[in-house]
Design an enzyme around this catalytic site. Structure first.
Site, short mmCIF file in Angstrom:
data_model
loop_
_atom_site.label_atom_id
_atom_site.label_comp_id
_atom_site.label_asym_id
_atom_site.label_seq_id
_atom_site.Cartn_x
_atom_site.Cartn_y
_atom_site.Cartn_z
N GLY A 31 38.84 42.07 36.88
CA GLY A 31 39.59 40.76 36.87
C GLY A 31 39.18 40.01 38.16
CG LEU A 33 38.24 37.31 35.28
CD1 LEU A 33 38.72 36.92 33.56
CD2 LEU A 33 37.30 38.72 35.11
N GLY A 36 30.24 34.87 36.82
CA GLY A 36 29.40 35.87 36.34
C GLY A 36 30.20 36.70 35.45
CG HIS A 37 33.93 38.62 35.84
ND1 HIS A 37 34.41 38.04 37.06
CD2 HIS A 37 33.75 40.02 35.84
CE1 HIS A 37 34.46 39.28 38.05
NE2 HIS A 37 34.05 40.50 37.31
NE ARG A 187 35.10 45.54 46.68
CZ ARG A 187 34.74 46.55 45.77
NH1 ARG A 187 33.87 46.48 44.91
NH2 ARG A 187 35.81 47.43 45.44
P1 AMP Z 1 33.99 44.08 37.85
O1 AMP Z 1 35.11 43.24 37.73
O2 AMP Z 1 33.35 43.54 39.34
O3 AMP Z 1 34.18 45.34 37.78
O4 AMP Z 1 32.78 43.48 36.89
C1 AMP Z 1 32.67 43.31 35.75
C2 AMP Z 1 31.50 43.27 35.07
O5 AMP Z 1 30.96 41.89 35.66
C3 AMP Z 1 30.56 44.25 35.44
O6 AMP Z 1 29.54 44.43 34.01
C4 AMP Z 1 29.75 43.43 36.33
O7 AMP Z 1 28.27 43.93 36.66
C5 AMP Z 1 29.76 42.08 35.90
N1 AMP Z 1 29.30 41.13 36.98
C6 AMP Z 1 29.80 41.15 38.04
N2 AMP Z 1 29.36 40.09 38.86
C7 AMP Z 1 28.38 39.66 38.12
C8 AMP Z 1 27.61 38.67 38.56
N3 AMP Z 1 27.37 37.88 39.33
N4 AMP Z 1 26.66 38.27 37.53
C9 AMP Z 1 26.68 38.83 36.17
N5 AMP Z 1 27.43 39.79 35.87
C10 AMP Z 1 28.57 40.37 37.00
#
Ligand code: AMP
Length: 290
Positions: A31, A33, A36-37, A187
């Site tokens: 979340g 979001l 990237g997400h 973050r």
């Molecule tokens: P998280 O919410 O940080 O656990 O990320 C969920 C998904 O989003 C994971 O597969 C991450 O690798 C992907 N993700 C996070 N940041 C990015 C980004 N900047 N570009 C591409 N994918 C991302």
């Protein structure tokens, strides 16, 4: 868009969709979001006819001194964003639904989990592989989409899926960056203005390594030292690791051959940031086919 909070309802819904002949693509997230997400969700949309997204801040992948309690959360904002990219189902379980009393199973990918982030975050990848295998069993996807931003996570999950014959296609999506090159991350919200400026050192260090590599440098120690020297000139930074390693095994390299993974973890203020890129002998751009 359907919003589902219960494990049994989510399982029943996925089973129903599978029986009706739909292909299911799944994007797990924690979340808060960002683009990237959303890019992962768009890729999922292009690969399947039903897209399921989970939003779950998973306590078991945070260490006791890490930021689980203060990890940013925005349920309503996230639901609006997910709906905006035409997701079909958003799965939002709470912690007691995922880890009921008596829970005691761990899924572990031994070797790949021990490198890089595994060294400074013991137990982190066991938390990730355990929750992702649970989420796979709950959402029953044909395809699951992950970001290359978390390269080691993608490698560990691909290994788990292969080793345990899960029969799910794992798709990696290139890192989405801010206009100045900082990798998007939930973050990043922790960074104040000065820290935000210093945070660019990760991308600058990777660019420096790429330039040196393009000019023929193949000594991993020289590449690492140059990146470390660049990072420490930025205020508020402390290096967790700078690694030049094999992209498949994640073992440290002495000499780079055809290709290498450059992976960094740097604390900027109190915020730990990670980033990575691939160095390739002919084409230095990030690989899209991992
Ligand atoms: P998280 O919410 O940080 O656990 O990320 C969920 C998904 O989003 C994971 O597969 C991450 O690798 C992907 N993700 C996070 N940041 C990015 C980004 N900047 N570009 C591409 N994918 C991302």
């Amino acid at each position: 868009m359907e919003v589902i909070e219960s494990v049994s309802l989510m399982q029943a819904r996925s089973e129903e969709l599978r029986l009706a002949g739909h292909t299911l693509a799944f994007v797990p997230t924690m979340g808060f979001l960002h683009e990237g997400h959303l890019e992962l969700m768009r890729v999922a949309r292009s690969l399947a006819d039903r897209v399921i997204v989970s939003i779950f801040v998973n306590p078991t992948q945070f260490g006791p001194k890490e930021d689980f309690a203060k990890y940013p959360r925005d349920r309503e904002g996230d639901l609006a964003k997910v709906e905006g990219v035409s997701v079909d189902i958003c799965f939002l379980p709470d912690v007691s639904e995922m880890y009921p009393r008596g829970f005691q199973t761990t899924v572990s990918v031994r070797e790949l989990s021990g490198h890089l982030c595994g060294l400074s975050r013991p137990g982190h990848f066991d938390g990730v592989t355990t929750v992702v295998s649970k989420l796979f069993n709950i959402t029953k996807p044909h395809i699951a989409v992950f970001g290359q931003k978390d390269y080691q996570q993608l490698a560990v999950i691909s290994r788990m899926v292969t080793d345990t014959n899960m029969g799910i296609e794992i798709v990696g999506v290139p890192t989405v960056r801010e206009h100045d090159g900082l990798a998007m991350s939930s973050r990043n919200a922790y960074l104040n203005r000065d820290e935000r400026r210093s945070a660019l050192c990760l991308k600058k260090a990777m660019d420096l390594a790429a330039e040196m590599f393009a000019s023929g440098e193949r000594d991993a120690k020289i590449l690492k030292n140059a990146m470390e020297r660049l990072i420490v000139t930025h205020p508020y930074t402390s290096i967790d690791y700078v690694a030049v390693c094999d992209p498949v095994t994640l073992d440290d390299l002495d000499k780079v051959g055809e290709q290498a993974l450059v992976a960094l973890a740097v604390k900027v203020g109190r915020t730990r940031l990670i980033d990575n890129c691939l160095l390739k002998a002919r084409n230095l751009s990030e690989r899209r086919d991992l």
